[in-house]
Design a protein around this motif. Structure first.
Motif, PDB file in Angstrom:
ATOM      1  N   PRO A  14       0.884  -1.019   0.277  1.00  0.00           N
ATOM      2  CA  PRO A  14       0.137  -0.211  -0.228  1.00  0.00           C
ATOM      3  C   PRO A  14       0.711   0.944  -0.089  1.00  0.00           C
ATOM      4  N   GLU A  15       1.895   1.437   0.337  1.00  0.00           N
ATOM      5  CA  GLU A  15       3.404   1.727  -0.093  1.00  0.00           C
ATOM      6  C   GLU A  15       2.474   2.588  -1.047  1.00  0.00           C
ATOM      7  N   ALA A  16       3.391   2.070  -1.700  1.00  0.00           N
ATOM      8  CA  ALA A  16       3.838   2.761  -3.449  1.00  0.00           C
ATOM      9  C   ALA A  16       2.487   1.830  -4.823  1.00  0.00           C
ATOM     10  N   THR A  17       2.547   3.468  -5.603  1.00  0.00           N
ATOM     11  CA  THR A  17       2.182   3.645  -6.519  1.00  0.00           C
ATOM     12  C   THR A  17       3.023   3.772  -7.649  1.00  0.00           C
ATOM     13  N   LEU A  18       2.948   1.890  -8.579  1.00  0.00           N
ATOM     14  CA  LEU A  18       3.205   2.738  -9.826  1.00  0.00           C
ATOM     15  C   LEU A  18       2.310   2.921 -10.649  1.00  0.00           C
ATOM     16  N   VAL A  19       2.495   4.727 -11.503  1.00  0.00           N
ATOM     17  CA  VAL A  19       1.450   4.935 -12.623  1.00  0.00           C
ATOM     18  C   VAL A  19       1.948   5.256 -14.134  1.00  0.00           C
ATOM     19  N   THR A  20       1.273   5.507 -14.736  1.00  0.00           N
ATOM     20  CA  THR A  20       1.824   5.642 -16.114  1.00  0.00           C
ATOM     21  C   THR A  20       1.751   7.470 -16.286  1.00  0.00           C
ATOM     22  N   CYS A  21       2.568   7.659 -16.513  1.00  0.00           N
ATOM     23  CA  CYS A  21       2.297   9.093 -17.086  1.00  0.00           C
ATOM     24  C   CYS A  21       3.284  10.140 -18.252  1.00  0.00           C
ATOM     25  N   GLY A  22       1.781   9.931 -19.094  1.00  0.00           N
ATOM     26  CA  GLY A  22       1.784  10.326 -20.693  1.00  0.00           C
ATOM     27  C   GLY A  22       3.642   9.031 -21.655  1.00  0.00           C
ATOM     28  N   GLN A  23       4.290  10.006 -20.969  1.00  0.00           N
ATOM     29  CA  GLN A  23       5.617   9.180 -22.022  1.00  0.00           C
ATOM     30  C   GLN A  23       6.654   8.104 -21.508  1.00  0.00           C
ATOM     31  N   GLY A  24       6.262   8.211 -19.829  1.00  0.00           N
ATOM     32  CA  GLY A  24       7.411   7.374 -18.988  1.00  0.00           C
ATOM     33  C   GLY A  24       5.917   6.910 -17.915  1.00  0.00           C
ATOM     34  N   TYR A  25       6.817   6.913 -16.803  1.00  0.00           N
ATOM     35  CA  TYR A  25       6.312   6.220 -15.305  1.00  0.00           C
ATOM     36  C   TYR A  25       6.565   6.913 -14.322  1.00  0.00           C
ATOM     37  N   GLN A  26       5.894   7.013 -13.176  1.00  0.00           N
ATOM     38  CA  GLN A  26       6.190   7.341 -12.052  1.00  0.00           C
ATOM     39  C   GLN A  26       5.977   6.928 -11.045  1.00  0.00           C
ATOM     40  N   LEU A  27       6.549   6.767 -10.001  1.00  0.00           N
ATOM     41  CA  LEU A  27       6.724   5.831  -8.973  1.00  0.00           C
ATOM     42  C   LEU A  27       6.453   6.536  -7.007  1.00  0.00           C
ATOM     43  N   ASP A  28       4.931   6.785  -7.221  1.00  0.00           N
ATOM     44  CA  ASP A  28       4.913   7.302  -5.969  1.00  0.00           C
ATOM     45  C   ASP A  28       4.675   6.704  -4.525  1.00  0.00           C
ATOM     46  N   VAL A  29       6.156   7.649  -3.771  1.00  0.00           N
ATOM     47  CA  VAL A  29       6.403   6.560  -2.640  1.00  0.00           C
ATOM     48  C   VAL A  29       6.702   7.568  -1.627  1.00  0.00           C
ATOM     49  N   ASP A  30       6.516   7.856  -0.791  1.00  0.00           N
ATOM     50  CA  ASP A  30       7.021   9.256   0.471  1.00  0.00           C
ATOM     51  C   ASP A  30       8.656   8.415   0.586  1.00  0.00           C
ATOM     52  N   PRO A  31       9.585   9.441   0.037  1.00  0.00           N
ATOM     53  CA  PRO A  31      10.943   9.290   0.069  1.00  0.00           C
ATOM     54  C   PRO A  31      11.815   8.974   1.301  1.00  0.00           C
ATOM     55  N   GLN A  32      10.776   8.885   2.442  1.00  0.00           N
ATOM     56  CA  GLN A  32      11.901   8.187   3.631  1.00  0.00           C
ATOM     57  C   GLN A  32      11.370   6.773   3.518  1.00  0.00           C
ATOM     58  N   LEU A  33      10.796   6.066   2.764  1.00  0.00           N
ATOM     59  CA  LEU A  33      10.935   4.995   2.780  1.00  0.00           C
ATOM     60  C   LEU A  33      12.023   4.462   1.689  1.00  0.00           C
ATOM     61  N   VAL A  34      12.642   5.157   0.904  1.00  0.00           N
ATOM     62  CA  VAL A  34      12.988   4.630   0.136  1.00  0.00           C
ATOM     63  C   VAL A  34      14.948   5.256   0.593  1.00  0.00           C
ATOM     64  N   ASP A  35      15.426   4.134   0.527  1.00  0.00           N
ATOM     65  CA  ASP A  35      17.376   3.962   1.427  1.00  0.00           C
ATOM     66  C   ASP A  35      17.666   5.065   1.284  1.00  0.00           C
ATOM     67  N   LEU A  36      18.133   5.409  -0.207  1.00  0.00           N
ATOM     68  CA  LEU A  36      18.585   6.808  -0.731  1.00  0.00           C
ATOM     69  C   LEU A  36      17.873   7.958  -0.737  1.00  0.00           C
ATOM     70  N   HIS A  37      16.994   7.831  -0.448  1.00  0.00           N
ATOM     71  CA  HIS A  37      16.166   9.833  -0.173  1.00  0.00           C
ATOM     72  C   HIS A  37      16.618   9.622   1.156  1.00  0.00           C
ATOM     73  N   LEU A  38      16.380   9.069   2.033  1.00  0.00           N
ATOM     74  CA  LEU A  38      16.630   9.005   3.084  1.00  0.00           C
ATOM     75  C   LEU A  38      17.840   9.657   4.021  1.00  0.00           C
ATOM     76  N   PHE A  39      18.737   8.926   2.998  1.00  0.00           N
ATOM     77  CA  PHE A  39      20.046   9.141   3.366  1.00  0.00           C
ATOM     78  C   PHE A  39      20.909  10.658   2.889  1.00  0.00           C
ATOM     79  N   ARG A  40      20.067  10.848   2.190  1.00  0.00           N
ATOM     80  CA  ARG A  40      20.740  11.958   1.368  1.00  0.00           C
ATOM     81  C   ARG A  40      20.197  13.189   1.924  1.00  0.00           C
ATOM     82  N   GLN A  41      18.946  13.226   2.760  1.00  0.00           N
ATOM     83  CA  GLN A  41      17.598  14.162   3.639  1.00  0.00           C
ATOM     84  C   GLN A  41      18.544  14.029   4.958  1.00  0.00           C
ATOM     85  N   LEU A  42      19.112  12.684   5.430  1.00  0.00           N
ATOM     86  CA  LEU A  42      20.141  13.114   6.647  1.00  0.00           C
ATOM     87  C   LEU A  42      21.542  13.415   6.706  1.00  0.00           C
ATOM     88  N   VAL A  43      21.842  13.202   5.481  1.00  0.00           N
ATOM     89  CA  VAL A  43      23.414  14.053   5.096  1.00  0.00           C
ATOM     90  C   VAL A  43      22.854  16.089   5.724  1.00  0.00           C
TER      91      VAL A  43
END
Length: 709
Positions: free
Chosen positions: A77-106
């Motif tokens: 339930p935390e993520a939704t993968l949607v089609t947007c025009g000529q691409g795709y978008q993964l809607d997810v809280d950045p804090q649930l992705v280790d890379l984005h949480l890493f950058r936020q903490l740094v």
């Protein structure tokens, strides 16, 4: 953490890692996660996978990989993968992705003025790394550049963390990290300089000078240049034993010793608990084990049971009752093993909370899990603590939190049995069942008051039955009644009888009925195949069933059903009541029926019921053919089911099967009449006519009501 790219690319669900299929599918997921919440064009994904020489089928392949990802992520339930025009978008809280949480903490670490706080933030950021980034995705020019950039980000954060540690006086700790890093990056002057400074401050001046000589030689030999002015200046200061290089102990940390604290972390408990005398006596025995001289093992009890049965209430109530037997305090932690809002608490985070509760300053808490566990064991060694580990998901989550020496007592509560703790840590199993009818009535009376309970004793008993004697359900419905002084128990009984029992079992100020929410946590913790079997058990006509019947509902083999039923029993969603026989609690039966109506299509439900009815018919016919073949009159219909493999070889076996399945047989007859085809319903009537002969034991059976498919 749900999404991981700082290490192996992973998606973590309630049951562990989710299969992501082909390696290139991992690359697509990585591309979407790197730009979470942003549209990633198909062209960008093609570049990510193949660079400048993609195959002609590249765009089609990307669509296939995205389709596979959608299926893999469907249960999250935390993520939704949607089609947007000529691409795709993964809607997810950045804090649930280790890379984005890493950058936020740094980024947060770089913005604060407090060195200690900045160091803690960087430590948390670096804890998110589990090896090189994007492991599991095939090499490609674009991905390789991304990997290199992420490695640089990590190294920069490490250098900043070590720089702060040196400023704070943590020379020995910084040195242990710098030796390895400098060997991995022999031409990086900043690392060499920090290593020289750490060695110098640890009284190892000669080794600090040797580090300079090595990097000077490497730079000249490999790059044809000498060290920069900053490193040259540091070298000269070390040669001169410059007092400016000296540093005192870490402010507020190195001179600060753990404070002796008596933790009192137990939450508020119930003033009274009913129907648990046997269990309380078993818990008292744990302290008797502890108090025996030179007891080698730490007494551990695993209080297990279905959601809402009162595991936490029992542990907390007992903890308050034995406070005088725990002179060094009580530690309590909710491990969130079945929390629908996030992942279970990691042992490292749990140890961090316990260490702070025991008086360890935040700056002295080690980074790595083994070091934290060792410090924790040292602090609790010989102390007489009660440690309550609530809502544990697995034994692995609990094991690092166990003391290594006797003195303390540990209570673990879980919806799973945690057999591993019993096998390897000699834990004592304390399974918790629903209350007896009398204890259920007593619990209702405790909440409602004796006067209201005495006014409607029959309605009170029926209310307890409708709640399935489940303590959480009993307390919820009683609390709602208590909030309405003029309400009658019989009115609530009427509403629960006519409507949905689960919907009635919620607090007045809560949107979602609390009992259903508790069941949701257990259900989401199952593997997919066990989930399917559980919800199809809602189609059963009665609460007790065999593994054979479960196999027919699931559409698999009996061996597969037995494995899945063992998982359900481990999670206390079904109960073993005999060899290959199980029982489903009434409220869980209703919950399973809700889930199967939501998640399974009507054709799938009807097909499962037909398989079940066909199996009951064939087996009943086999029993009757063995006992009284003259009573079989109609030909066998074409149901599509093969006859059961088990063949009765003795009259006693056939009679025993008829005895245990009698209620289910009559309910299956009703299901056959409702679901058809008519030939099956007709043959069922024919078989039961033989079974209901006046001279047979089955004559006294009473029909039951079939479930609505």
């Amino acid at each position: 953490m749900v999404f991981r790219v700082l290490g192996r690319i992973e998606v973590r669900g309630r049951n562990g890692a989710i299969s992501l299929g082909a390696p290139k599918q991992r690359s697509v997921l990585a591309g979407l996660l790197l730009e979470a919440g942003q549209v990633v064009t198909v062209r960008r994904l093609v570049d990510l996978l193949w660079g400048s020489t993609p195959p002609r089928s590249a765009r089609t392949a990307v669509h296939v990989y995205v389709s596979g990802l959608r299926r893999a992520l469907a249960e999250l339930p935390e993520a939704t993968l949607v089609t947007c025009g000529q691409g795709y978008q993964l809607d997810v809280d950045p804090q649930l992705v280790d890379l984005h949480l890493f950058r936020q903490l740094v980024a947060e670490a770089r913005s604060v003025d407090d060195d200690t706080r900045a160091s803690e933030l960087l430590r948390g950021a670096l804890d998110l790394w589990h090896g090189p980034a994007l492991v599991g995705a095939p090499a490609s020019p674009v991905l390789d550049r991304i990997r290199s950039g992420l490695a640089d980000e990590r190294l920069a954060a490490i250098e900043e963390r070590i720089h702060l540690d040196l400023r704070l006086g943590r020379h020995s700790y910084a040195l242990s990290k710098l030796v390895e890093l400098a060997a991995e990056h022999p031409l990086r002057e900043q690392l060499a300089g920090m290593l020289m400074l750490a060695l110098y401050r640890c009284g190892r001046q000669a080794e600090a000078l040797e580090v300079f000589r090595k990097i000077h030689r490497r730079l000249v030999d490999e790059l044809g240049i000498g060290p920069g002015p900053e490193l040259e200046s540091l070298h000269q200061q070390i040669l001169d034993t410059d007092v400016a290089l000296a540093a005192g102990p870490e402010p507020g940390v190195a001179t600060q010793q753990p404070v002796s604290i008596v933790p009192r972390q137990l939450p508020g408990g119930l003033g009274r608990i009913v129907g648990r005398d046997r269990e309380l006596a078993a818990l008292d025995a744990l302290f008797d084990r502890r108090d025996r001289a030179k007891q080698a093992a730490v007494p551990i009890s695993v209080i297990s049971g279905m959601a809402g049965v009162g595991k936490t209430a029992l542990a907390v109530y007992f903890g308050h009752r034995v406070v005088d037997r725990c002179p060094d305090g009580q530690l309590y932690l909710d491990l969130r093993g079945f929390d629908s809002s996030g992942a279970p608490l990691h042992p490292s985070e749990a140890l961090g909370q316990f260490l702070r509760a025991l008086g360890v300053p935040a700056g002295q808490i080690p980074v790595e899990l083994p070091e934290r566990a060792a410090m924790y064991r040292s602090l609790v060694a010989g102390r007489q603590l009660l440690i309550v580990l609530d809502n544990a998901a697995t034994g692995e989550q609990v094991r690092p939190l166990l003391p290594g020496t006797p003195g303390s007592v540990v209570l673990v509560t879980s919806r799973n049995r945690l057999d591993g703790l019993v096998a390897h840590e000699d834990a004592h199993q304390l399974p918790l069942d629903t209350l007896t009818p009398s204890a259920s009535a007593e619990l209702l009376a405790c909440v409602l008051g004796a006067r209201r309970a005495e006014e409607e004793p029959r309605a009170l008993a029926e209310l307890a039955r409708l709640c399935g004697q489940l303590p959480l359900a009993l307390r919820m419905v009683a609390a709602n009644l208590a909030a309405r002084p003029g309400g009658r128990i019989s009115d609530v009984v009427g509403r629960m009888t006519d409507g949905n029992q689960l919907a009635a079992l919620g607090a007045l100020d809560e949107e979602k009925p609390v009992v259903r929410a508790a069941f949701d946590g257990s259900y989401r913790g199952l593997r997919l195949e066990a989930r399917q079997l559980f919800r199809r058990l809602g189609l059963l006509p009665g609460p007790e069933f065999s593994a054979d019947a479960a196999a027919k509902l699931a559409g698999g083999t009996v061996a597969q059903a037995v494995r899945q039923l063992d998982q359900l029993a481990n999670a206390h969603l079904v109960e073993h009541v005999g060899r290959d026989r199980f029982r489903l609690h009434e409220l869980l039966h209703r919950y399973a029926l809700e889930r199967v109506r939501i998640e399974d299509s009507q054709p799938d439900r009807e097909s499962a019921v037909r398989r079940l009815v066909g199996w009951y018919l064939h087996t009943a016919k086999a029993a009757l053919a063995f006992l009284s073949p003259e009573f079989l009159r109609l030909p066998k219909p074409r149901t599509g089911d093969s006859p059961p493999k088990a063949v009765f070889t003795r009259g006693a076996d056939a009679t025993a099967w008829l005895d245990v399945e009698r209620a289910n047989l009559l309910a299956a007859r009703d299901l056959a009449a409702r679901c058809g085809p008519d030939t099956v319903a007709g043959e069922f009537a024919d078989v039961l006519a033989g079974l209901f002969r006046p001279d047979r034991r089955l004559a006294g059976w009473c029909p039951t009501t079939a479930v609505q498919v």
